[in-house]
Each structure stands twice: as C-alpha cells, then as structure tokens.
Design a protein around this motif. Structure first.
Motif, mmCIF file in Angstrom:
data_model
loop_
_atom_site.group_PDB
_atom_site.id
_atom_site.type_symbol
_atom_site.label_atom_id
_atom_site.label_comp_id
_atom_site.label_asym_id
_atom_site.label_seq_id
_atom_site.Cartn_x
_atom_site.Cartn_y
_atom_site.Cartn_z
ATOM 1 N N TYR A 156 0.837 -1.203 0.000
ATOM 2 C CA TYR A 156 0.000 0.000 0.000
ATOM 3 C C TYR A 156 0.870 1.250 0.000
ATOM 4 O O TYR A 156 0.658 2.187 -0.749
ATOM 5 C CB TYR A 156 -0.916 -0.031 1.219
ATOM 6 C CG TYR A 156 -2.019 0.993 1.170
ATOM 7 C CD1 TYR A 156 -3.163 0.759 0.399
ATOM 8 C CD2 TYR A 156 -1.921 2.174 1.891
ATOM 9 C CE1 TYR A 156 -4.163 1.699 0.344
ATOM 10 C CE2 TYR A 156 -2.921 3.117 1.838
ATOM 11 C CZ TYR A 156 -4.048 2.883 1.059
ATOM 12 O OH TYR A 156 -5.033 3.826 1.008
ATOM 13 N N ASN A 157 1.904 1.255 0.863
ATOM 14 C CA ASN A 157 2.852 2.365 0.883
ATOM 15 C C ASN A 157 4.126 2.007 0.118
ATOM 16 O O ASN A 157 5.181 2.561 0.377
ATOM 17 C CB ASN A 157 3.250 2.697 2.330
ATOM 18 C CG ASN A 157 2.078 3.241 3.101
ATOM 19 O OD1 ASN A 157 1.299 4.030 2.569
ATOM 20 N ND2 ASN A 157 1.937 2.796 4.339
ATOM 21 N N GLY A 158 3.997 1.075 -0.795
ATOM 22 C CA GLY A 158 5.183 0.493 -1.416
ATOM 23 C C GLY A 158 5.823 1.378 -2.456
ATOM 24 O O GLY A 158 5.393 2.509 -2.725
ATOM 25 N N VAL A 159 6.876 0.860 -3.051
ATOM 26 C CA VAL A 159 7.667 1.602 -4.026
ATOM 27 C C VAL A 159 6.828 1.981 -5.240
ATOM 28 O O VAL A 159 6.843 3.124 -5.687
ATOM 29 C CB VAL A 159 8.874 0.737 -4.477
ATOM 30 C CG1 VAL A 159 9.681 1.480 -5.517
ATOM 31 C CG2 VAL A 159 9.720 0.358 -3.288
ATOM 32 N N VAL A 160 6.071 1.014 -5.731
ATOM 33 C CA VAL A 160 5.294 1.268 -6.939
ATOM 34 C C VAL A 160 4.249 2.340 -6.667
ATOM 35 O O VAL A 160 4.145 3.334 -7.409
ATOM 36 C CB VAL A 160 4.615 -0.036 -7.433
ATOM 37 C CG1 VAL A 160 3.669 0.260 -8.578
ATOM 38 C CG2 VAL A 160 5.663 -1.044 -7.840
ATOM 39 N N ASN A 161 3.510 2.167 -5.586
ATOM 40 C CA ASN A 161 2.456 3.120 -5.285
ATOM 41 C C ASN A 161 2.995 4.510 -4.993
ATOM 42 O O ASN A 161 2.500 5.501 -5.528
ATOM 43 C CB ASN A 161 1.614 2.621 -4.107
ATOM 44 C CG ASN A 161 0.518 1.685 -4.586
ATOM 45 O OD1 ASN A 161 0.023 1.838 -5.707
ATOM 46 N ND2 ASN A 161 0.156 0.727 -3.764
ATOM 47 N N SER A 162 4.036 4.605 -4.165
ATOM 48 C CA SER A 162 4.550 5.938 -3.857
ATOM 49 C C SER A 162 5.155 6.578 -5.094
ATOM 50 O O SER A 162 5.034 7.791 -5.291
ATOM 51 C CB SER A 162 5.537 5.898 -2.688
ATOM 52 O OG SER A 162 6.478 4.877 -2.889
ATOM 53 N N GLY A 163 5.762 5.760 -5.939
ATOM 54 C CA GLY A 163 6.309 6.293 -7.181
ATOM 55 C C GLY A 163 5.222 6.843 -8.076
ATOM 56 O O GLY A 163 5.287 7.984 -8.544
ATOM 57 N N LEU A 164 4.176 6.068 -8.287
ATOM 58 C CA LEU A 164 3.090 6.487 -9.164
ATOM 59 C C LEU A 164 2.358 7.693 -8.575
ATOM 60 O O LEU A 164 1.948 8.607 -9.304
ATOM 61 C CB LEU A 164 2.110 5.329 -9.386
ATOM 62 C CG LEU A 164 2.635 4.150 -10.224
ATOM 63 C CD1 LEU A 164 1.607 3.036 -10.298
ATOM 64 C CD2 LEU A 164 3.004 4.594 -11.630
ATOM 65 N N LEU A 165 2.214 7.712 -7.255
ATOM 66 C CA LEU A 165 1.538 8.837 -6.598
ATOM 67 C C LEU A 165 2.334 10.125 -6.807
ATOM 68 O O LEU A 165 1.770 11.152 -7.183
ATOM 69 C CB LEU A 165 1.397 8.558 -5.095
ATOM 70 C CG LEU A 165 0.191 7.740 -4.646
ATOM 71 C CD1 LEU A 165 0.278 7.438 -3.156
ATOM 72 C CD2 LEU A 165 -1.110 8.470 -4.965
ATOM 73 N N SER A 166 3.634 10.038 -6.584
ATOM 74 C CA SER A 166 4.430 11.253 -6.678
ATOM 75 C C SER A 166 4.527 11.744 -8.124
ATOM 76 O O SER A 166 4.751 12.925 -8.362
ATOM 77 C CB SER A 166 5.829 11.029 -6.090
ATOM 78 O OG SER A 166 6.502 10.057 -6.851
ATOM 79 N N LEU A 167 4.361 10.842 -9.061
ATOM 80 C CA LEU A 167 4.355 11.258 -10.468
ATOM 81 C C LEU A 167 2.972 11.761 -10.874
ATOM 82 O O LEU A 167 2.789 12.248 -11.996
ATOM 83 C CB LEU A 167 4.758 10.093 -11.386
ATOM 84 C CG LEU A 167 6.218 9.660 -11.328
ATOM 85 C CD1 LEU A 167 6.423 8.377 -12.105
ATOM 86 C CD2 LEU A 167 7.133 10.751 -11.851
ATOM 87 N N GLY A 168 1.991 11.614 -9.990
ATOM 88 C CA GLY A 168 0.644 12.097 -10.270
ATOM 89 C C GLY A 168 -0.138 11.210 -11.211
ATOM 90 O O GLY A 168 -1.149 11.631 -11.784
ATOM 91 N N ILE A 169 0.332 9.986 -11.436
ATOM 92 C CA ILE A 169 -0.382 9.092 -12.349
ATOM 93 C C ILE A 169 -1.629 8.533 -11.674
ATOM 94 O O ILE A 169 -2.656 8.331 -12.315
ATOM 95 C CB ILE A 169 0.560 7.974 -12.830
ATOM 96 C CG1 ILE A 169 1.693 8.582 -13.653
ATOM 97 C CG2 ILE A 169 -0.202 6.939 -13.664
ATOM 98 C CD1 ILE A 169 2.798 7.634 -14.012
ATOM 99 N N ILE A 170 -1.528 8.295 -10.373
ATOM 100 C CA ILE A 170 -2.704 7.817 -9.652
ATOM 101 C C ILE A 170 -2.984 8.747 -8.472
ATOM 102 O O ILE A 170 -2.097 9.480 -8.024
ATOM 103 C CB ILE A 170 -2.498 6.365 -9.146
ATOM 104 C CG1 ILE A 170 -1.176 6.263 -8.350
ATOM 105 C CG2 ILE A 170 -2.528 5.371 -10.277
ATOM 106 C CD1 ILE A 170 -0.994 4.945 -7.643
#
Lengths: 292, 369, 268
Positions: free
Chosen positions: A134-148
């Motif tokens: 949930y707080n993982g690399v993929v999610n935090s990466g995508l969140l910070s890029l504004g994709i999700i």
C-alpha cells in the motif's frame, strides 16, 4: 562361447559401487519417504494417529471439497501464469546474451543474472511485499508522479503479487537452459537461412526457434514443477486469496495433524504436475529429437 | 646416422589367438602375431579396425576376452597397467596440466624414491634426449603441440620400458611438424633400442617409420610384413588399395606350374607371373592384375621401351609440381588406370587426349585371385 | 542498431532482477521502523540492534552447523555420483542418476513432508541433524551438476597415463584427478553451503524446536518492529553470498582454465 571379457564386467560393478553411497542415500531418504506418503494418502485419519485402513476418502476430500479444489486449481493457474511469464520474459534475455554479447563477456552476464537467485529467498520475497504494498515503491512512485490519486490495492495479497514474485524468483532457471540451447546453434545455420532467401525474422522463426526448443522445454519444466509447491511466496505476499497448495499441505501436517489428507493433497499435486509435464513433453516431442 | 642395433630376433610381445568382445561387438578376431625386441612395429588400419584396442591390450587398459598376450615371455593377463614394463604416449599426450614439464617427466619415478639430485639429473637427461633441454620449469599447459609430444615421450622413456606404445602420436600435428617428428622418432628409437609399437591410420607414416607393419581390417591382421613387401606384394586387393594407390585390371588364370602362372590380362595380353608376385585371396573371386602408378612408364617421343610396351590414350592430367598423375586408358581395356611420372626438367607435361605408349614389364604386375 | 533493443530490454530485466536487492540496504540504513517510502534519514542503529537481537545468534549457529555439514556431506556424495556417472557405464544408470537428481525438480515441500512423515514414523526426534539429512538430499543434485562438469572436462587418458607410469588407481586419483577437480570441489562446497544457509521449508518442517536463520527471519516478519533489523541482517547476508559466489565462480573458471577446457559459463 565365453564372451564375458576378463577384466570387463568390473566396469559395471565399480560404477555401481561408486554410485552406491549417493544412491542408497536417495533411496532411503527420498524414494522410501515418497512411497510412504503415497501409502499414507490411502490411510484413514484418526485423531492424533494414522489408522492403517485403506480408503479413498482423502482423495475424495481433495478433489470434491471446494475449499481444497479451489486452492489446487489456483496453484495450477499460478504455476501456468508464472511459467508463461518467466519463459516469455526470459527468452529475449537469453537471446541477447547468446547472440549479441561479446563471447568474453558472456559469463559476466550469466553471473549477473544468477546472483540474485542466490541471495536470501525469504528476504527477496519480503521485499516484493515492500515494492507492491500500500505504501510500497510502486504506489509511492506512481503517486508522486501524479499518475494515480490513491494507492493501488490490487498489487498485493492476491494472485498477481504471487505471480510477479515467483516470476522474479525463477528467472535464472528459465534463462540458463534457453541460453545453453541457443549457444549450441551453429551460427552458419542462420547465415544459411538468410542465404536461402529468408528475412532475419523468418530465419529466426524457421531456424533459431525450433533449434532452441529443447532449452525452452527444459525451462518450462524447471519453472513449472517447483513453483506449484512454493510455500513462502503465497504465505508472505499471497494473502488469503493467494494461498497455494503448499500452504494447504503445511496446514494439514503441522496444524491439523491430518497426515493422510496432507499426503493426498501432496500426492495429487505431484500427480497433476507429472501428468501436465508428460503431456507437455509429448506435445513438444518432435523438437526434442535433437541429433547428437 | 646412428647405426641401428639390429632387432635381436627375440620375441618381445606375443599375441596368441586374441579375441575381444564389447558386448556383441567382436573388436579383435583372433590376433596371433609376434613383435620382436628392438623393432619399430606399426599397427596400421582404418579407424575402427581394432588397432588401438590391440595396443591397449598391451598397455593393460583393455582386458581380452580370449587368448593370451605375452610380454617378454610372461602372460600379461593379470598384470595391471602400472606393473607392466610398457609405457605409452597417448594420442592426446595426456600431459598433466597441473604440473610443470619436469614434474610431468619425473611423474613415474615417484615410486623409486630417488634423491632430489638424482631425480633432477634423470629428468634433465630425458628432456635433453627429446630436445627440450631447459624447459623443465615451464607450466605444462603453456606448451605447443610438438612440445607436448616431446614431454610425453620423455615421460615414458625415462622409465626405461621394454616397450614404448605410441597411439597415433603424430595425428594432432601439422604436416611439416609431423614429417620432422617422424624422423626424430626413428632416430630416438635407434638411440634407445627399445621396441616401439606405433598405431597409425596413415600408411605413409607407417611405411616411413616401421621395420614391420601389421595391416588390420575389422579386428583381424590382414598382412604382417616389412614395408617394402607390403607395398610391392600386398596379399590382397584390400591391403593393396589401403597402402598407396594400386590399379586393377581384369585377368584370367590360364594355367599354373610350380614356377610360373600363365595369365590372360586385359590390355597386357598373355603373360607369365612369378608365383611370388601372386596373392591368393578367397577362392571363387575373379582374378585381377594390379600395378602401382609409378611402375609403368609413359614413353615420350622417340623413347624406346626396355621390355614391352602398349598403346594408350591420356584421359586426364593432374599436375602436382614434382609429379604429374595421368589417368590413361590402355588399348583394349575399359577401365581408366592412374600412372605417375616424375616431372623431369625439359620434358613437357603431356596433354589430355594425347595418344601415347607405355612401357611395362611383367615383373611390375601383381596377380590377385 | 545491432541488438540495441535487446540490450535495452536486457538491462530493464536486470533492473527487475535486482530491484529487491537494491532496496535492501536502503531500508537497512533508513531511520524508520516502517518499511515504506519516503525514506527517513540515515542510521546504523539496526545493525547494532541486530547484535543484541534475541534468538539471532543461536539461529545463526544452527545454520552454520547445518550449512557446513551439508556442504561437506553433499559434496562427498556428489563426488561419488559425478565420478560414477562420468566415468563408468553401469546397469540402471539413468534410473539411479534420475532418482538422485530428482530433488532438483521436486517441490521442496514434498521432500519436507515426506521426510517428516518417515522420521516421525520411525521415531527420530526433529533437530539440526534431521535438517542436515534433508539439506543433503536437496543440495546433492547441485553438487553433482558442478562436479560432473569438472570430471567431464578431465581427459580420460590423464588417468590412464598415471596408471601407465606406475600409479595405482588410488594414488592416480590422489595425484592427478583430485588436484584437477579441486576447483570444482571448492565451488561445490560453496554453492551447497549457500543453498543450505538460505533454505527455509525443510528447516521449518524438520528443525523441530531448533531454529535456523531463515526460520528465524520468517518468524520475525510477523513483528513489524523487528523488520528493520532483518533488513540489516539481509544486507549482510546478501553481501556475504555475493562474496562467496564470486569466489566460487573464480574457482570454477580457474578449474576450467587449468584443465585446458573452454568456459561455457554458468553454475547450473
């Protein structure tokens, strides 16, 4: 006519003598135990003991009880998906190393590919949990890029995460046999293919691929067979809906003390794997008659 | 040249009806032969004829199924390879890659527990003998093919064996090196006076090096004789064909007396053949006349034959520099035969299609029947 | 562009392969109990906490005993099997070798439960010893694979040359074969040691109350507060296994060079 050579025949006996320590070891600690669980799978479970009474009830339970059947089918599905993903992803890498890497650097590439395999399996699996969580690399990466806008939840604790993690774990197993098969291909065959008017791609399909098939078949089997029995990955990243047959076996043996049912599940899983492997070998047989 | 100690005539190796089976495969089919002390003996034949197997029965690496192998008069059946008075130069040379040249050469002396100085002296002596003086400290895997072979020789000869076994020792070398080593091996054999037994598939090598040669086909010795007899009077068409080139023309035996065989040979007409020049093969076979390419001479313009001559047409010319091969059809025959002529300065090479005359004598013809 | 896309793909694949391993030191040195991004600053406290973590040292000791015994026994068995299979023909060879190599493709859980059933059935108490039995079974096929290639690259005539020069089969083995396959033996010891050290299922099933390092690690995953320590431990383990593998690879290559062979690459 006395044909038995003097001095010969010792060849067979020295060979047998030499192989006997590992052979006896495997016989006592592998063949005999395997035979035992096959036997147990036909026995009746009494509370805290095994009653030596022949029954098919364990197999009935394994195949009819939806609880077990679902897990069995899911394990099969996961194994097939993992195998397909691993082999398809691995082939271009093996191809690259075999055909496009300078011969002096090939073993360096192979070394790089095999290293992750030898590092702690448990910790690697756990880290996939970190990557996909949930707080993982993929999610935090995508969140910070504004994709999700909010973390994706379908990544962890289901079949997806099990497939991704296992595909990662078995990558070297898939690459090495394909690489070995590709290395064996005489490069002049490819030139001959093009010389006879085929494009590079057509040459690949008509020459390279058929000749690489023994390697592909080997990597399919070497990935498919052990993955179905993997315990750690479904346990750590699978969640309740990612459970596989090994978790079930562990449950029966260590928690519920139901050895006969555990054995029936284990034997069934082995049986399915063996049957599917044999069918697969049968289907690909025409590629495997490689001239020596 | 070092004078050759004549082979003493004493028997060193004796095979008595030796058979070897690999399962159902009959690899040696009743070998009986003797090899004399001090001779250079070759086992010659195509691959798979059993020559290497026979050599390995002497070394003790192959047991035999029937018969006896005697080494220096002793039945060798129960003597293991490490107790036999034979040493071997392997086809791959089998140089121990983890040891130095000196350690390789001195390997077999370990059991003799020599003092360090004695050991070093023996090794140095052996290395000098094979022309590798000063190479002792080199790593074995850094040697060239020719050097490996010399190390293998020194390693075997240092033990002063009664018999040195050589399994195709020259096959891994290039042509120049091979020819050089052939001469060196002959000299070495004369120097040490040990019985050398060579296995080879190269007939030229066998002819050059050996005192006597055993030609083997399919597990049997087809002919055992000295090089010249083998070349001039092969005892079968098969041996004749294997050793060099032999032309065959159909022939028919007309009559036979103790001193002479009368033959009607295609192209040559009615001739008398000395029985010594006649090879008896399996009965019932049709007869042939055979001759070597160099035993007939193509006559040039105006030259006269010393004995007899026939007419012929030149069908094909193959130029080799020092030699020219002519494929010719002798008048009255259908089959092409090959003749060779040394190219003499000033005499032109003949053209294809030319008519010519060929000088021959009955002494050059061998009868096979 | 020759192989350009393939190279790009292969590099991406390496990133995928190494992703978890790269994360490991990040969290090992991260000053936070929760294993998640963003990172929270540098610390080495997890390494010092590891030093005093209860249960870790006994587990490490058990693992070392098991891994060393496994490496020695499996390599010894591997020498027998590899020598027999590369040098001799004997009846039932394919079947016998197939049985010995079977654990290579058998799911570990099957090996674990079948051994468990038999050991409990004949009343052998679960301990380090039973784990060694299982690990030897699992690692022997790997040692055979490594040692076979070492024995295979050995020219048969080297051995015959030693006999021919007066050595007995035993002294020929000691003087010629052993030195030449020694790099393979070392590499086999290292590989089986590494596999045993990392093996979880068999140790979990057959260890009884005696915990190995992976079993310890697995149990710690249940307590979020001990996970950073495990990350620190993992960093050390990964560094150590890369070191061991590099040594193994070095010996494997030296072995090939020594016997004059050609490098075909890879451990397996």
């Amino acid at each position: 006519m006395k044909r038995s050579a003097r001095g010969a025949g010792t060849e067979a006996s020295s060979g047998l003598l030499l192989v006997s320590p590992p052979a006896i070891y495997a016989l006592v600690l592998l063949a005999a135990p395997l035979a035992t669980i096959i036997l147990y799978s036909f026995f009746t479970d009494g509370y805290l003991e095994v009653i030596r009474e022949f029954t098919l009830a364990n197999y009935w339970e394994t195949w009819v009880n939806p609880l077990y059947r679902t897990v069995m089918l899911r394990s099969l599905l996961v194994s097939v998906l993992v195998t397909a993903a691993t082999v398809l992803l691995a082939f271009p890498v093996a191809y690259f190393v075999s055909f496009h890497v300078d011969p002096s650097r090939k073993s360096l590439w192979l070394f790089l590919i095999t290293i992750p395999f030898w590092t702690s399996y448990l910790i690697r699996v756990f880290l996939w949990k970190v990557i996909l969580g949930y707080n993982g690399v993929v999610n935090s990466g995508l969140l910070s890029l504004g994709i999700i806008d909010e973390p994706l939840t379908f990544l962890l604790y289901n079949t997806n995460s099990v497939v991704i993690t296992l595909a990662h774990a078995y990558a070297p197993f898939a690459i090495l046999p394909i690489f070995v098969a590709l290395e064996k291909i005489d490069r002049s065959l490819l030139e001959a293919g093009q010389d006879l008017g085929e494009t590079k791609f057509a040459t690949f399909c008509r020459v390279t691929l058929p000749l690489a098939m023994p390697g592909v078949v080997a990597s399919v089997l070497i990935v498919f067979i052990p993955t179905i029995g993997d315990y750690v990955t479904p346990q750590l990243v699978g969640g309740p809906e990612g459970r596989m047959v090994a978790n079930l076996i562990q449950l029966q043996y260590l928690r519920l003390d139901n050895y006969p049912l555990g054995s029936a599940i284990a034997v069934s899983a082995m049986g399915i794997v063996a049957i599917i492997s044999l069918i697969f070998l049968g289907l690909t047989r025409r590629y495997l008659r490689a001239p020596k | 040249m070092i004078p050759k100690p004549a082979a003493s005539g004493q028997t060193m190796i004796e095979f008595k009806d030796v058979h070897k089976w690999y399962g159902d495969y009959h690899a040696l089919r009743g070998i009986s032969a003797t090899i004399r002390a001090g001779e250079f003996f070759s086992l010659l034949g195509p691959s798979g004829c059993g020559k290497t197997t026979l050599l390995r029965t002497i070394a003790g690496f192959e047991g035999i199924s029937e018969g006896v192998v005697l080494i220096d008069g002793k039945d060798a059946t129960d003597i293991p390879p490490n107790k036999r008075p034979t040493n071997m130069v392997f086809q791959s040379y089998a140089i121990f890659p983890h040891l130095t040249v000196a350690q390789n050469v001195g390997f077999g002396l370990r059991k003799q527990r020599l003092a360090k100085a004695d050991l070093d002296a023996r090794v140095a002596e052996a290395l000098e003998m094979v022309g590798l003086k000063g190479y002792g400290a080199r790593a074995a895997h850094a040697l060239s093919g020719g050097q490996r072979q010399r190390v293998a020789l020194a390693r075997a000869l240092i033990l002063k064996p009664k018999v040195l076994l050589l399994d195709e020792p020259l096959s891994a070398l290039d042509k120049k090196m091979r020819e050089q080593m052939q001469v060196e091996l002959i000299k070495l054999q004369r120097q040490v006076g040990i019985t050398f037994i060579l296995v080879t598939h190269d007939q030229e090598e066998a002819l050059v090096m050996s005192d006597r040669i055993a030609v083997m086909f399919e597990g049997e010795i087809a002919q055992l004789s000295d090089a010249e007899t083998l070349y001039r009077r092969p005892n079968s068409r098969r041996v004749a064909d294997f050793i060099g080139t032999m032309n065959f023309l159909p022939a028919e035996v007309i009559s036979e007396t103790a001193g002479s065989i009368e033959v009607e040979a295609q192209g040559f007409g009615r001739i008398h053949v000395d029985p010594k020049q006649a090879a008896s093969e399996a009965p019932g076979k049709s007869a042939s006349i055979g001759f070597r390419p160099e035993t007939l001479t193509i006559l040039h313009e105006g030259q006269q034959a010393t004995d007899r001559e026939v007419g012929a047409v030149i069908e094909e010319v193959v130029y080799y520099g020092d030699m020219t091969y002519y494929d010719v059809k002798i008048d009255g025959t259908q089959k092409m035969v090959r003749l060779s002529m040394r190219n003499v300065f000033g005499r032109p090479v003949l053209d294809r299609g030319a008519r010519t005359r060929i000088a021959w004598s009955p002494g050059a013809l061998v009868l096979f029947r | 562009m020759k192989g350009g896309w393939f190279k790009l793909y292969a590099l991406a694949y390496l990133v995928f392969l190494y992703a978890p391993i790269v994360l490991l030191p990040m969290f090992a040195f991260n000053d936070a109990t929760v294993i998640a991004f963003p990172l929270n600053g540098f610390t080495t406290k997890w390494f010092s906490e590891m030093w005093v973590a209860p249960g870790l040292w006994p587990a490490l000791k058990n693992s070392m005993i098991i891994a060393i015994s496994t490496a020695v026994i499996a390599t010894a068995l591997g020498i027998f099997a590899a020598r027999a299979s590369t040098r001799y023909k004997f009846p039932g060879k394919a079947g016998i070798m197939g049985l010995i190599m079977l654990p290579l493709v058998l799911p570990e859980i099957i090996v674990a439960v079948s051994l468990l059933v038999v050991l409990l059935g004949i009343g052998v108490p679960l301990s380090i010893f039973t784990v060694i039995l299982g690990h030897v079974l699992m690692t022997t096929p790997f040692t055979i694979a490594i040692l076979s290639s070492a024995f295979q690259s050995l020219d048969r005539s080297l051995e015959e040359a030693a006999y021919d020069l007066g050595e007995t089969p035993v002294s020929a083995f000691r003087l010629v074969i052993l030195p030449l396959v020694m790099p393979g033996i070392i590499s086999s010891l290292l590989i089986s040691f590494t596999i045993s050290l990392d093996e979880f299922i068999i140790a979990f099933f057959l260890g009884g109350t005696q915990v190995t390092l992976p079993v310890y690690i697995f149990s710690q995953f249940r307590f979020p507060q001990s996970v950073p320590v495990i990350m620190a431990l993992g960093t050390i383990l990964v560094a150590l296994s890369i070191l061991l593998l590099s040594i193994a690879e070095y010996f494997r290559r030296r072995g090939i060079a020594k016997s004059g062979g050609k490098d075909t690459g890879g451990f397996l």
